[in-house]
Design a protein around this motif. Structure first.
Motif, PDB file in Angstrom:
ATOM      1  N   GLN A  27       0.818  -1.200   0.000  1.00 14.16           N
ATOM      2  CA  GLN A  27       0.000   0.000   0.000  1.00 14.16           C
ATOM      3  C   GLN A  27       0.858   1.258   0.000  1.00 14.16           C
ATOM      4  O   GLN A  27       0.510   2.261  -0.589  1.00 14.16           O
ATOM      5  CB  GLN A  27      -0.921   0.026   1.220  1.00 14.16           C
ATOM      6  CG  GLN A  27      -2.059  -0.950   1.155  1.00 14.16           C
ATOM      7  CD  GLN A  27      -1.662  -2.296   1.688  1.00 14.16           C
ATOM      8  OE1 GLN A  27      -0.594  -2.454   2.250  1.00 14.16           O
ATOM      9  NE2 GLN A  27      -2.514  -3.287   1.518  1.00 14.16           N
ATOM     10  N   LYS A  28       2.009   1.176   0.678  1.00 15.15           N
ATOM     11  CA  LYS A  28       2.762   2.407   0.885  1.00 15.15           C
ATOM     12  C   LYS A  28       3.475   2.861  -0.372  1.00 15.15           C
ATOM     13  O   LYS A  28       3.463   4.015  -0.726  1.00 15.15           O
ATOM     14  CB  LYS A  28       3.780   2.195   2.022  1.00 15.15           C
ATOM     15  CG  LYS A  28       3.725   3.310   3.056  1.00 15.15           C
ATOM     16  CD  LYS A  28       4.833   3.129   4.081  1.00 15.15           C
ATOM     17  CE  LYS A  28       4.577   1.952   5.012  1.00 15.15           C
ATOM     18  NZ  LYS A  28       5.748   1.598   5.809  1.00 15.15           N
ATOM     19  N   HIS A  29       4.112   1.945  -1.047  1.00 15.90           N
ATOM     20  CA  HIS A  29       5.015   2.373  -2.104  1.00 15.90           C
ATOM     21  C   HIS A  29       4.497   2.126  -3.516  1.00 15.90           C
ATOM     22  O   HIS A  29       5.068   2.624  -4.461  1.00 15.90           O
ATOM     23  CB  HIS A  29       6.357   1.682  -1.939  1.00 15.90           C
ATOM     24  CG  HIS A  29       7.055   2.088  -0.692  1.00 15.90           C
ATOM     25  ND1 HIS A  29       7.216   3.407  -0.357  1.00 15.90           N
ATOM     26  CD2 HIS A  29       7.594   1.366   0.312  1.00 15.90           C
ATOM     27  CE1 HIS A  29       7.855   3.462   0.816  1.00 15.90           C
ATOM     28  NE2 HIS A  29       8.076   2.245   1.230  1.00 15.90           N
ATOM     29  N   GLY A  87       1.137   2.458  -4.607  1.00 18.98           N
ATOM     30  CA  GLY A  87      -0.068   3.177  -5.019  1.00 18.98           C
ATOM     31  C   GLY A  87      -1.120   2.194  -5.503  1.00 18.98           C
ATOM     32  O   GLY A  87      -1.299   1.125  -4.925  1.00 18.98           O
ATOM     33  N   GLY A 101      -0.536  -1.429  -6.246  1.00 17.99           N
ATOM     34  CA  GLY A 101      -0.496  -2.349  -5.114  1.00 17.99           C
ATOM     35  C   GLY A 101      -1.496  -3.476  -5.214  1.00 17.99           C
ATOM     36  O   GLY A 101      -1.283  -4.552  -4.658  1.00 17.99           O
TER      37      GLY A 101
END
Lengths: 123, 570
Positions: free
Chosen positions: A52-54, A56, A59
């Motif tokens: 989720q974090k990197h 977008g 993901g």
């Protein structure tokens, strides 16, 4: 029956742990056995984080269901197997997973008696 | 042994490692400290995007490919080989099929990421936080609105052109002038079905009682309508609607809610929780549509006197519509559903929605997929089914000037075998049925093997479709078929045990996926036009009746076999 007074304990063993998306474990195990590993243990797991974090919206293409592969290998071969697995599992792409290596103090398992005998063990 | 001091030792393994592996050691502590400074996603290399996307897309696309291509090929090849007719506008149809596959792929993914997170959260939380009446109200709205988002419902709107306005005036009126009323009736029917299905959890009603209590009024109303010549043509459509409604949107959404409610009603995680709602959702809409028909007949005693609307039939110019029209239709189908789910989540459940960008992605993809699917539906699936239906009568009768291709009995036989094969093939390939088979095998401890269930359902559907085609070819009235079939099902239900009842009635809803429904619907309409009957509905109705009867009968057989085995042992 005579109780064994001695266990063959193996040293110089390294644990390679590889975490990949569900369904990729076979690729990893194949690469590892090709490179000389004797076997592997696979767990099912669930991952959280990088997805989720990197990544977008991309993901969503990464499955949160994971497979964790344990491979115990002799220290001499460890780097080689490590590298082969890294390449086979395409771990240089974000979201594909990770691999790490940790030294094992000792391990024990079945060692064929004739091999054990060569190292001075008489069971 | 020489003196070890003079010989420094280097282990061969260490030497190999040093030579072969090129590793650069970097402290994770430094990287970690550095990583904290990244605020947003890093840019990905092209190869990374490929590695991420390609497996993801190909798996999903292949899934649709497997569902669509064999069916389409079978229809096209049958037309070419057995009927010696070319597939007209082959390129356009192929394009349409591609659009259907892409559309379904996107849509399913959109539902998974855009709708399911809501449904799961609401299903889990709402029963604890709101009064049962609120939950039921929500269930009603959800069932109704989800029906609008069902991809196959678009096929109904496109079907109006195939009806003879002179011999079935009210049916024609309903399909061309008031399709919204029709869809609304179906939506209300599904909504009520969901409510009754939920009530079943609260009061622990038996499935058997529920089926009988629902079916009797349905059959009574059908008989009433069937005896009225003005209403008789609507029956086929009404019972077809039941098969259309239970598709890939309604079922998972309602199941998610059902499982939550079942848990709140004190029933532990019951794998049978979902069973029952699907059954009711195929009976209630039939009831609702017949009621609408009765209302329409009362309201407009003389439809022929109405001024004709421009472009009557509404289907002559599917491909004249721009993609914008498809997009608007898709938005109209999906936005209300999202809005309902979001409002309930926000104000009744009161939990914030996590991962907004993923949900936004899901919604966008669902809308795009729906638009693509609708496009493919109108240029691919419907024309293909229509053509196949229109050319099939050439096998046994002199249509369009030429002689019949085959002698009459052989031609009829060929047609029925074609219909049965179509039904059988489409059912065996249905992924939902496969999943259900696994559940059933586990539930019955292997007494009802998965293969047996799939075969039973497929044979039921095959016979059902063959019967439905025969109904159109011989211009039979559908009333005796429905009454006879459902009476048989009713008797078998009364005799059968509870689990087989739930199973058999639900298998009817599982079989009719978003590809099969439009194809079979269009086939029937094309066939009906070519043979010259008033309306070509009813094939789907028969196709959902077939598996009910066949699965119930197989259930009897399994029970009997178990009894014989038990007697043999004692």
């Amino acid at each position: 029956m005579k109780q064994r007074d001695e266990i063959v304990v193996l040293t110089d063993a390294v644990l390679i742990t590889c975490i990949v998306q569900r369904g990729v474990a076979d690729t990893v195990v194949d690469a590892a056995t090709d490179a000389g590993a004797q076997g592997a243990t696979i767990f099912y797991a669930r991952g959280m984080g990088v997805r989720q974090k990197h990544l977008g919206v991309l993901g969503i293409t990464v499955n949160a269901e994971k497979e964790v592969i344990y491979i115990v290998v002799p220290a001499d071969h460890a780097d080689h197997i490590f590298e082969r697995v890294y390449v086979a599992a395409k771990l240089d792409t974000p979201g594909m997973g990770m691999i790490y290596m940790s030294p094992l103090d000792k391990m024990a398992t079945y060692v064929p008696p004739e091999i054990a005998a060569r190292f001075g063990h008489h069971g | 042994m020489t003196d070890p001091v003079l010989q420094p030792r280097l282990r061969y393994g260490e030497f190999l490692s040093a030579v072969r592996v090129k590793q650069r050691r970097v402290s994770y502590r430094d990287v970690h400290a550095d990583a904290g400074k990244w605020s947003r996603a890093r840019s990905l290399r092209l190869v990374d995007v490929h590695r991420l996307l390609t497996p993801y897309v190909s798996v999903r696309f292949l899934e649709q490919l497997r569902a669509v291509v064999p069916l389409a090929l079978f229809l096209a090849l049958f037309q070419i080989a057995a009927l010696r007719a070319d597939v007209r506008e082959g390129e356009l149809i192929a394009f349409g099929m591609l659009a259907v596959m892409l559309g379904l792929m996107l849509f399913m993914d959109g539902v998974k990421y855009g709708l399911m997170p809501f449904a799961e959260s609401i299903g889990f939380n709402l029963p604890n936080r709101a009064a049962p009446a609120v939950v039921l109200g929500f269930a009603f709205l959800l069932g109704g609105i989800a029906t609008f988002a069902e991809p196959a419902i678009g096929a109904l709107r496109a079907a109006g052109g195939g009806v003879d306005p002179l011999r079935a005036p009210w049916l024609h009126l309903l399909l061309t002038r008031y399709p919204d009323r029709l869809v609304l009736a179906v939506g209300i029917g599904v909504g009520l079905a969901v409510v009754v299905g939920m009530l079943r959890f609260f009061f622990a009603w038996r499935m058997k009682t529920l089926v009988i209590a629902t079916l009797l009024p349905c059959l009574a109303l059908t008989t009433y309508a069937g005896l009225d010549p003005r209403l008789a043509p609507i029956i086929g459509l009404a019972w077809d609607c039941g098969a259309i409604t239970t598709g890939p949107v309604t079922v998972p959404l309602v199941l998610a809610l059902g499982i939550g409610v079942a848990a709140a009603a004190g029933q532990e995680d019951n794998p049978l929780a979902g069973f029952g709602i699907v059954t009711l959702a195929s009976l209630f809409p039939a009831f609702a549509v017949i009621l609408v028909g009765i209302g329409l007949v009362g309201e407009m005693p003389d439809p022929a006197a109405l001024p004709s609307i421009v472009g009557a039939g509404g289907t002559a110019a599917w491909w004249d519509e721009t993609p914008a029209a498809e997009l608007v239709a898709a938005l109209r189908a999906i936005v209300p559903l999202i809005l309902l789910l979001w409002l309930v989540q926000r104000f009744l459940v009161g939990a914030a929605v996590k991962q907004r960008n993923i949900i936004a992605y899901g919604v966008v993809v669902a809308v795009l997929g729906m638009a693509l699917f609708n496009l493919g539906l109108s240029v691919g699936l419907v024309p293909l089914g229509n053509q196949a239906g229109a050319t099939v009568p050439a096998a046994f009768s002199a249509v369009g000037g030429g002689d019949a291709l085959y002698p009459y009995p052989l031609g009829i036989g060929l047609t029925l075998v074609f219909a049965a094969t179509l039904g059988y093939g489409a059912t065996v390939a249905e992924p939902a049925l496969n999943a259900m088979g696994t559940t059933v095998e586990n539930l019955t401890d292997g007494a009802f093997p998965k293969r047996l269930l799939i075969q039973a359902v497929a044979v039921g559907v095959a016979l059902g479709i063959a019967l439905g085609v025969a109904k159109i070819v011989f211009a039979w009235s559908i009333l005796p078929l429905l009454l006879g079939g459902y009476t048989l099902a009713l008797v078998a239900t009364a005799w059968s045990s509870e689990e087989y009842v739930a199973l058999a009635w639900d298998s009817a809803g599982v079989t009719t996926g978003p590809v099969t429904v439009p194809l079979v619907l269009a086939l029937g309409l094309g066939l009906g036009q070519a043979v010259g009957v008033a309306e070509g509905f009813g094939i789907l109705a028969m196709a959902s009746l077939g598996p009910i009867v066949s699965v119930l009968l197989v259930g009897f057989w399994i029970r009997r076999r178990a009894e014989v085995a038990a007697r043999g042992e004692s």
